[in-house]
Design an enzyme around this catalytic site. Structure first.
Site, mmCIF file in Angstrom:
data_model
loop_
_atom_site.group_PDB
_atom_site.id
_atom_site.type_symbol
_atom_site.label_atom_id
_atom_site.label_comp_id
_atom_site.label_asym_id
_atom_site.label_seq_id
_atom_site.Cartn_x
_atom_site.Cartn_y
_atom_site.Cartn_z
ATOM 1 N N ARG A 24 0.823 -1.213 0.000
ATOM 2 C CA ARG A 24 0.000 0.000 0.000
ATOM 3 C C ARG A 24 0.859 1.266 0.000
ATOM 4 N NH1 ARG A 24 -5.379 0.394 1.053
ATOM 5 N NH2 ARG A 24 -6.457 -1.584 0.891
ATOM 6 N N ARG A 37 -6.490 11.896 -6.535
ATOM 7 C CA ARG A 37 -7.743 11.175 -6.271
ATOM 8 C C ARG A 37 -8.965 12.035 -6.586
ATOM 9 N NH1 ARG A 37 -11.701 8.839 -5.370
ATOM 10 N NH2 ARG A 37 -12.242 7.301 -3.784
ATOM 11 N N ASP A 74 -6.891 -2.662 -7.533
ATOM 12 C CA ASP A 74 -7.442 -3.230 -6.309
ATOM 13 C C ASP A 74 -7.777 -4.698 -6.535
ATOM 14 O OD1 ASP A 74 -8.450 -2.060 -3.525
ATOM 15 O OD2 ASP A 74 -9.753 -3.708 -4.105
ATOM 16 N N TYR A 150 -15.084 -11.333 0.392
ATOM 17 C CA TYR A 150 -15.768 -10.060 0.093
ATOM 18 C C TYR A 150 -17.031 -10.298 -0.724
ATOM 19 C CZ TYR A 150 -11.961 -7.216 1.929
ATOM 20 O OH TYR A 150 -11.055 -6.617 2.759
HETATM 21 O O1 CP3 Z 1 -0.063 0.848 -3.342
HETATM 22 C C1 CP3 Z 1 -0.575 -0.284 -3.480
HETATM 23 O O2 CP3 Z 1 -0.414 -1.203 -2.665
HETATM 24 C C2 CP3 Z 1 -1.326 -0.590 -4.769
HETATM 25 C C3 CP3 Z 1 -2.737 -0.537 -4.736
HETATM 26 C C4 CP3 Z 1 -3.607 -1.414 -3.845
HETATM 27 C C5 CP3 Z 1 -4.849 -0.941 -3.343
HETATM 28 N N1 CP3 Z 1 -5.487 -1.972 -2.727
HETATM 29 C C6 CP3 Z 1 -5.367 0.433 -3.522
HETATM 30 C C7 CP3 Z 1 -6.466 0.922 -2.653
HETATM 31 C C8 CP3 Z 1 -3.489 -2.761 -3.439
HETATM 32 C C9 CP3 Z 1 -2.329 -3.730 -3.646
HETATM 33 C C10 CP3 Z 1 -4.683 -3.106 -2.748
HETATM 34 C C11 CP3 Z 1 -4.955 -4.455 -2.216
HETATM 35 C C12 CP3 Z 1 -6.199 -4.687 -1.443
HETATM 36 N N2 CP3 Z 1 -7.440 -4.131 -1.631
HETATM 37 C C13 CP3 Z 1 -6.316 -5.657 -0.410
HETATM 38 C C14 CP3 Z 1 -5.204 -6.582 0.042
HETATM 39 C C15 CP3 Z 1 -4.266 -5.912 0.984
HETATM 40 C C16 CP3 Z 1 -4.851 -5.596 2.333
HETATM 41 O O3 CP3 Z 1 -4.967 -4.405 2.629
HETATM 42 O O4 CP3 Z 1 -5.202 -6.526 3.062
HETATM 43 C C17 CP3 Z 1 -7.652 -5.613 0.060
HETATM 44 C C18 CP3 Z 1 -8.230 -6.456 1.176
HETATM 45 C C19 CP3 Z 1 -8.347 -4.652 -0.725
HETATM 46 C C20 CP3 Z 1 -9.800 -4.294 -0.654
HETATM 47 C C21 CP3 Z 1 -9.992 -2.869 -0.319
HETATM 48 N N3 CP3 Z 1 -9.732 -1.814 -1.169
HETATM 49 C C22 CP3 Z 1 -10.523 -2.328 0.883
HETATM 50 C C23 CP3 Z 1 -10.948 -3.138 2.090
HETATM 51 C C24 CP3 Z 1 -10.543 -0.933 0.729
HETATM 52 C C25 CP3 Z 1 -11.104 0.080 1.692
HETATM 53 C C26 CP3 Z 1 -10.232 0.290 2.882
HETATM 54 C C27 CP3 Z 1 -9.150 1.287 2.611
HETATM 55 O O5 CP3 Z 1 -7.985 0.995 2.865
HETATM 56 O O6 CP3 Z 1 -9.524 2.390 2.178
HETATM 57 C C28 CP3 Z 1 -10.007 -0.620 -0.537
HETATM 58 C C29 CP3 Z 1 -9.820 0.736 -1.140
HETATM 59 C C30 CP3 Z 1 -8.443 1.085 -1.607
HETATM 60 N N4 CP3 Z 1 -7.640 0.264 -2.355
HETATM 61 C C31 CP3 Z 1 -7.788 2.328 -1.422
HETATM 62 C C32 CP3 Z 1 -6.546 2.237 -2.075
HETATM 63 C C33 CP3 Z 1 -5.495 3.312 -2.201
HETATM 64 C C34 CP3 Z 1 -8.359 3.542 -0.708
HETATM 65 C C35 CP3 Z 1 -9.497 4.134 -1.465
HETATM 66 C C36 CP3 Z 1 -9.391 5.589 -1.827
HETATM 67 O O7 CP3 Z 1 -8.321 6.116 -2.148
HETATM 68 O O8 CP3 Z 1 -10.450 6.210 -1.827
#
Ligand code: CP3
Length: 348
Positions: A24, A37, A74, A150
């Site tokens: 992340r 964003r 994602d 999910y």
């Molecule tokens: O920089 C990186 O790692 C690349 C991008 C990336 C994202 N999500 C972007 C993201 C990666 C590799 C992920 C993986 C991901 N997504 C996982 C596995 C890793 C982990 O955290 O356990 C999971 C479970 C998800 C599902 C997911 N996506 C959730 C639960 C959420 C909401 C919670 C949160 O952290 O906001 C997301 C949204 C998300 N994915 C964001 C980002 C940058 C935030 C959303 C935003 O910017 O509005």
């Protein structure tokens, strides 16, 4: 031969200083990400607009000089491409139309997955062109259990009881869903590699909630099938598995034969039981990264010292927290790069 430190570590070399990236690493803790964003209607639109996804991918690499970029996307793009209705809600995270594996499998269509995710592969190709040759591009997907969790639950959950009860009630229907996700994930990872990803990582974020038999059947075995499928088509692209919360069963993931294993914050790096020639990745506590200062320096140096003499990638044990000061990430990278010198090691 490769001049990418990340690839060398994944092929079994002991690389000093170890390659470093952060799970992340792109995201809301970066002011430049928050600004970018705002240009997207919503999070999925962000992921599917190559211009934005490319920029978000490159932001942390430009700022910190990391050894790898991870494609901005994602894990939930896969259910989206299968036809599951979903939205990312501000402050709430992902919300999906819950899937019932006993009734809804016919409605999920994996045949058009790569067509629907074409913008993701386009972004990967553009990132690859923009990166220095020594910086690796990491593609990724969620492991089948985590994505299924999910899909069944419809949202983030503490215990995923709906999903765990479904696997106990109707394992035959659950097999159908997991097999579908195995096929979709092989296609999705292969397409990312074909577009330019040097490495791929499977996120098994919810290994933690599985019992040992379920972990074997619904996590380790499907991951093994994915690794075999991807490797058959792309034998040179290393595969990292990150099974968060697997506990003592982390060692069993070696049977899936990944090239590297991500270690979570709760697991001692030097007591995983994984083979000495298998690359480990991790596992600094993101809370220490938020704190920074001497605590961060001491923990980073101790971590790198513990992994001397084996293939290793410095990283966190979980994703970067939203509250992390970007300067602390810069300090972390600096400590990793100088860890050898400070412990009296010449390196090389
Ligand atoms: O920089 C990186 O790692 C690349 C991008 C990336 C994202 N999500 C972007 C993201 C990666 C590799 C992920 C993986 C991901 N997504 C996982 C596995 C890793 C982990 O955290 O356990 C999971 C479970 C998800 C599902 C997911 N996506 C959730 C639960 C959420 C909401 C919670 C949160 O952290 O906001 C997301 C949204 C998300 N994915 C964001 C980002 C940058 C935030 C959303 C935003 O910017 O509005």
């Amino acid at each position: 031969m490769t001049n990418q430190p990340l690839l060398r570590a994944l092929r079994g070399d002991t690389v000093l200083p170890p390659p470093v990236w952060l799970m992340r690493q792109a995201g809301r803790y970066l002011p430049e990400y928050r600004a970018l964003r705002k240009k997207a209607r919503n999070f999925l639109h962000f992921c599917y607009t190559p211009e934005l996804a490319v920029e978000a991918t490159l932001q942390p690499v430009k700022r910190f000089g990391l050894d790898a970029a991870i494609l901005f996307s994602d894990i939930l793009t896969v259910p989206d491409a299968l036809g599951v209705e979903m939205a990312f809600k501000e402050g709430e995270g992902p919300v999906l139309q819950p899937v019932d594996p006993e009734r809804d499998l016919d409605r999920l269509d994996a045949s058009a997955l790569c067509e629907k995710l074409a913008p993701v592969y386009q972004a990967a190709a553009e990132v690859k062109r923009a990166l220095a040759p020594e910086t690796a591009l990491i593609g990724f997907a969620g492991a089948p259990w985590t994505v299924a969790a999910y899909m069944l639950e419809g949202r983030t959950s503490r215990d995923y009881l709906v999903a765990r009860r479904a696997m106990a009630r109707s394992p035959d229907a659950f097999v159908g869903l997991i097999d579908l996700l195995v096929r979709a994930t092989v296609d999705h990872l292969s397409a990312q590699i074909e577009a330019g990803a040097d490495v791929v990582q499977l996120f098994e974020s919810w290994s933690s909630v599985l019992n040992p038999a379920a972990r074997r059947r619904w996590s380790i075995d499907p991951i093994e099938k994915i690794i075999q499928g991807v490797r058959a088509a792309h034998p040179d692209a290393p595969i990292i598995v990150f099974p968060r919360g697997a506990g003592v069963q982390i060692v069993d993931y070696a049977e899936a034969e990944p090239d590297g294993v991500g270690i979570d914050t709760a697991t001692p790096l030097d007591r995983t039981g994984l083979p000495n020639d298998m690359c480990l990745q991790g596992n600094l506590d993101p809370a220490i990264l938020i704190e920074g200062g001497e605590a961060l320096k001491a923990a980073t140096l101790a971590m790198v010292a513990r992994m001397r003499g084996r293939p290793y990638i410095a990283n966190l044990g979980h994703g970067v927290d939203l509250n992390t000061p970007p300067d602390h990430v810069a300090a972390f990278v600096d400590h990793v790069r100088h860890a050898g010198e400070l412990s009296g090691d010449i390196g090389g």
